[in-house]
Design an enzyme around this catalytic site. Structure first.
Site, PDB file in Angstrom:
ATOM      1  N   GLY A 268      -1.920   2.414   6.258  1.00 13.29           N
ATOM      2  CA  GLY A 268      -2.403   1.485   7.278  1.00 13.29           C
ATOM      3  C   GLY A 268      -1.933   0.061   7.046  1.00 13.29           C
ATOM      4  O   GLY A 268      -2.347  -0.859   7.746  1.00 13.29           O
TER       5      GLY A 268
ATOM      6  N   GLU B 186      16.276  -6.171  14.489  1.00 14.99           N
ATOM      7  CA  GLU B 186      16.551  -5.017  13.632  1.00 14.99           C
ATOM      8  C   GLU B 186      17.621  -5.444  12.641  1.00 14.99           C
ATOM      9  O   GLU B 186      18.788  -5.585  12.989  1.00 14.99           O
ATOM     10  CB  GLU B 186      16.978  -3.818  14.473  1.00 14.99           C
ATOM     11  CG  GLU B 186      15.840  -3.316  15.352  1.00 14.99           C
ATOM     12  CD  GLU B 186      16.189  -2.079  16.158  1.00 14.99           C
ATOM     13  OE1 GLU B 186      17.275  -1.493  15.931  1.00 14.99           O
ATOM     14  OE2 GLU B 186      15.366  -1.705  17.006  1.00 14.99           O
TER      15      GLU B 186
ATOM     16  N   GLY C  88       0.845  -1.190   0.000  1.00  8.72           N
ATOM     17  CA  GLY C  88       0.000   0.000   0.000  1.00  8.72           C
ATOM     18  C   GLY C  88       0.873   1.229   0.000  1.00  8.72           C
ATOM     19  O   GLY C  88       2.101   1.140   0.057  1.00  8.72           O
ATOM     20  N   GLY C  89       0.247   2.368  -0.070  1.00 11.72           N
ATOM     21  CA  GLY C  89       0.981   3.624  -0.073  1.00 11.72           C
ATOM     22  C   GLY C  89       1.465   4.011   1.315  1.00 11.72           C
ATOM     23  O   GLY C  89       1.152   3.355   2.310  1.00 11.72           O
TER      24      GLY C  89
ATOM     25  N   HIS D 100       6.527   2.850  15.824  1.00  7.85           N
ATOM     26  CA  HIS D 100       6.347   1.433  15.482  1.00  7.85           C
ATOM     27  C   HIS D 100       6.627   0.555  16.693  1.00  7.85           C
ATOM     28  O   HIS D 100       5.879  -0.371  16.986  1.00  7.85           O
ATOM     29  CB  HIS D 100       7.276   1.040  14.325  1.00  7.85           C
ATOM     30  CG  HIS D 100       6.685   1.239  12.977  1.00  7.85           C
ATOM     31  ND1 HIS D 100       6.325   0.196  12.182  1.00  7.85           N
ATOM     32  CD2 HIS D 100       6.384   2.363  12.287  1.00  7.85           C
ATOM     33  CE1 HIS D 100       5.829   0.650  11.045  1.00  7.85           C
ATOM     34  NE2 HIS D 100       5.864   1.971  11.083  1.00  7.85           N
TER      35      HIS D 100
END
Length: 192
Positions: free
Chosen positions: A15, A63, A10-11, A51
């Site tokens: 979401g 990470e 998605g952009g 996040h």
């Protein structure tokens, strides 16, 4: 049972990450959150902090900005559901680490390195059993063609990464303005 691959795209700020997190939490098992982002500036530090705050204690956090393939065994040994957020940052990291991209040959070499890494990671996943791997990525190819070659190289490489993972995926979700739809089940197949 073979592992399941899911791609959530998605952009920016659509979401998609929140959807991927909820989807991950809907599965039973030990969860890993693999973050590829790096904090080079205050905006990225803020984004990463948000996040992390959203995740909660359910996750074993990793990470890993570059070597998803190299860390695959460690991640998969400790986890049943693995969320990798995101492929776009992974591609950006490799691009920044590559150094100067002066011409198409440099871009082709970079793309080859990234695609080899993605191919090896997907092979690792296919050899795993009883895992759910959820990738998050940005869909960046829907806008106008960028006006500079570096941005065009990035757009093209990121698009190829997304396509490679989508082809391997069992499900592909697209989130637009907080609304998510599943695409893979509606994929058109043309024989001939």
């Amino acid at each position: 049972m073979k592992s399941k691959i899911i791609l959530c795209t998605g952009g920016a700020r659509s979401g998609k990450s929140e959807f991927a997190e909820r989807l991950s939490l809907s599965y039973t098992g030990k969860k890993a959150y693999v973050a590829t982002g790096q904090a080079f500036d205050n905006e990225m530090r803020d984004r990463i902090a948000k996040h992390k705050a959203r995740r909660g204690i359910e996750w074993n956090n990793f990470e890993i900005p570059y070597d998803l393939h190299g860390y695959w065994q460690q991640i998969s040994n400790d986890s049943d559901i693995i969320l990798i957020d995101c492929l776009t940052m992974f591609t950006t990291n490799h691009m920044l680490n590559f150094g100067s991209i002066e011409n198409q040959d440099d871009a082709n070499h970079l793309e080859s390195q990234i695609m080899e890494h993605i191919h090896n990671l997907l092979q690792d996943i296919k050899q795993s059993h009883n895992k759910v791997i959820i990738f998050v990525t940005n869909e960046i190819g829907l806008g106008i063609v960028p006006d500079n070659k570096l941005a065009r190289y990035f757009r093209d490489i990121a698009g190829r990464v997304n396509r490679e993972v989508a082809m391997a995926a069992d499900q592909v979700y697209l989130t637009i303005s907080g609304v998510t739809i599943e695409l893979k089940s509606q994929e058109a197949h043309i024989d001939g």
